[in-house]
Design a protein around this motif. Structure first.
Motif, PDB file in Angstrom:
ATOM      1  N   SER A   1       0.658  -1.277   0.033  1.00  0.00           N
ATOM      2  CA  SER A   1       0.063  -0.035  -0.116  1.00  0.00           C
ATOM      3  C   SER A   1       0.707   1.098   0.030  1.00  0.00           C
ATOM      4  O   SER A   1       0.704   2.238  -0.832  1.00  0.00           O
TER       5      SER A   1
ATOM      6  N   VAL B   1      -1.354   3.897  -1.764  1.00  0.00           N
ATOM      7  CA  VAL B   1      -2.888   3.388  -1.818  1.00  0.00           C
ATOM      8  C   VAL B   1      -3.504   3.659  -0.167  1.00  0.00           C
ATOM      9  O   VAL B   1      -2.900   3.507   0.509  1.00  0.00           O
TER      10      VAL B   1
ATOM     11  N   CYS C   1      -5.114   3.218   3.140  1.00  0.00           N
ATOM     12  CA  CYS C   1      -5.378   2.013   3.841  1.00  0.00           C
ATOM     13  C   CYS C   1      -5.651   2.258   5.435  1.00  0.00           C
ATOM     14  O   CYS C   1      -5.149   2.875   6.126  1.00  0.00           O
TER      15      CYS C   1
ATOM     16  N   PRO D   1      -7.546  -1.463   2.210  1.00  0.00           N
ATOM     17  CA  PRO D   1      -6.753  -0.795   1.172  1.00  0.00           C
ATOM     18  C   PRO D   1      -7.476  -0.485   0.008  1.00  0.00           C
ATOM     19  O   PRO D   1      -8.539  -1.565  -0.439  1.00  0.00           O
TER      20      PRO D   1
ATOM     21  N   PHE E   1      -7.609  -0.783  -3.278  1.00  0.00           N
ATOM     22  CA  PHE E   1      -6.826  -1.551  -4.344  1.00  0.00           C
ATOM     23  C   PHE E   1      -7.742  -1.503  -5.487  1.00  0.00           C
ATOM     24  O   PHE E   1      -9.049  -2.028  -5.378  1.00  0.00           O
TER      25      PHE E   1
ATOM     26  N   GLN F   1      -4.346  -4.307  -8.615  1.00  0.00           N
ATOM     27  CA  GLN F   1      -3.378  -4.510  -7.141  1.00  0.00           C
ATOM     28  C   GLN F   1      -3.876  -5.524  -6.105  1.00  0.00           C
ATOM     29  O   GLN F   1      -3.071  -5.984  -5.514  1.00  0.00           O
TER      30      GLN F   1
END
Length: 260
Positions: free
Chosen positions: A95, A100, A102, A151, A153, A157
């Motif tokens: 992450s 990202v 999270c 996260p 994603f 990902q």
């Protein structure tokens, strides 16, 4: 005979349109309690992020939280299952590598990594979560033990990250993010553990939900009810599809099955 009800929060108890619990839902839950039926929250949210339920809290007997990782009745912990530290590290490192957002949900507090406008819009504006103002330092949450990681994603990902943490369970109820728990942990297991703790048979339970992370509990429960606002995949897995949350969905389902 149904003796326990399990309710998801977002899109099931709390309307995405009004950001409140519909009055018909409050009435239905009160009527169920008056008949001796137990009421449980079943949510992907960690305990610190459970808010907006004041109207029904007086009737709640217990909680299945963080998608089944932490379950409790009053002050009594039923189960508490954390993710292996090495898998937590891999997901957090991934992450951080890609910036990202999270959420890191500990057993007592939460940390927030890489907050951005997307996170702010979904959690603060769309979900109206009001308890995110003072997240804890990551080191403190890691020391507690991590129940869940959330996260933001993409599908690509998600696939890459989960290849690094094969011992985890993953669920997606919103297109922008996933919930990651320890292997085998989901709402269905939370329901089973709660039923065991209470001495209930599974056929005496009824669960309500509208998202992908609700599928396990809808399948596991004696009766699984999908909200009318749920996606087709969720509806196909349910035993019964009720009306939309804003069209008295919970009230209508409980009347249909003679719970109230």
């Amino acid at each position: 005979m149904i003796k326990a009800l399990f309710f998801d929060i977002d899109g099931t108890l709390i309307s995405f349109k009004t950001h409140t619990v519909p009055e018909s839902t409050v009435q239905a839950i009160r009527m169920a309690k008056e008949r001796g039926v137990k009421v449980f929250i079943s949510t992907g949210r960690p305990l610190p992020l459970i808010c907006g339920l004041d109207a029904v809290l007086p009737y709640v007997d217990g909680y299945v939280t963080t998608n089944g990782a932490y379950n409790f009745v009053g002050d009594e912990t039923v189960t508490c299952d954390t993710i292996a530290p090495e898998e937590v590290k891999r997901i957090i490192d991934y992450s951080m590598q890609f910036g990202v957002p999270c959420l890191v949900d500990g057993t007592k507090s939460i940390a927030l990594l890489n907050e951005n406008e997307q996170f702010d819009y979904i959690f603060r504006k769309l979900l109206r979560i009001t308890t995110l103002e003072h997240p804890a330092p990551l080191e403190d949450v890691l020391a507690e033990g991590v129940l869940q990681l959330t996260p933001f994603f993409t599908q690509e990902q998600e696939d890459e990250a989960m290849a690094l943490a094969k011992g985890c369970t993953i669920g997606r109820w919103h297109p922008e993010f996933v919930d990651i728990t320890a292997g085998g942990i989901d709402k269905a297991l939370g329901l089973q553990k709660m039923a065991d703790y209470l001495g209930l048979k599974i056929e005496e339970t009824m669960a309500f939900g509208d998202g992908g992370n609700d599928i396990p509990i809808l399948v596991k429960a004696g009766i699984g009810v999908a909200m009318g606002n749920a996606g087709d995949e969720i509806k196909q897995k349910a035993d019964y599809v009720t009306t939309h949350i804003d069209e008295d969905g919970i009230y209508n389902a409980l009347r249909h099955f003679n719970v109230i």
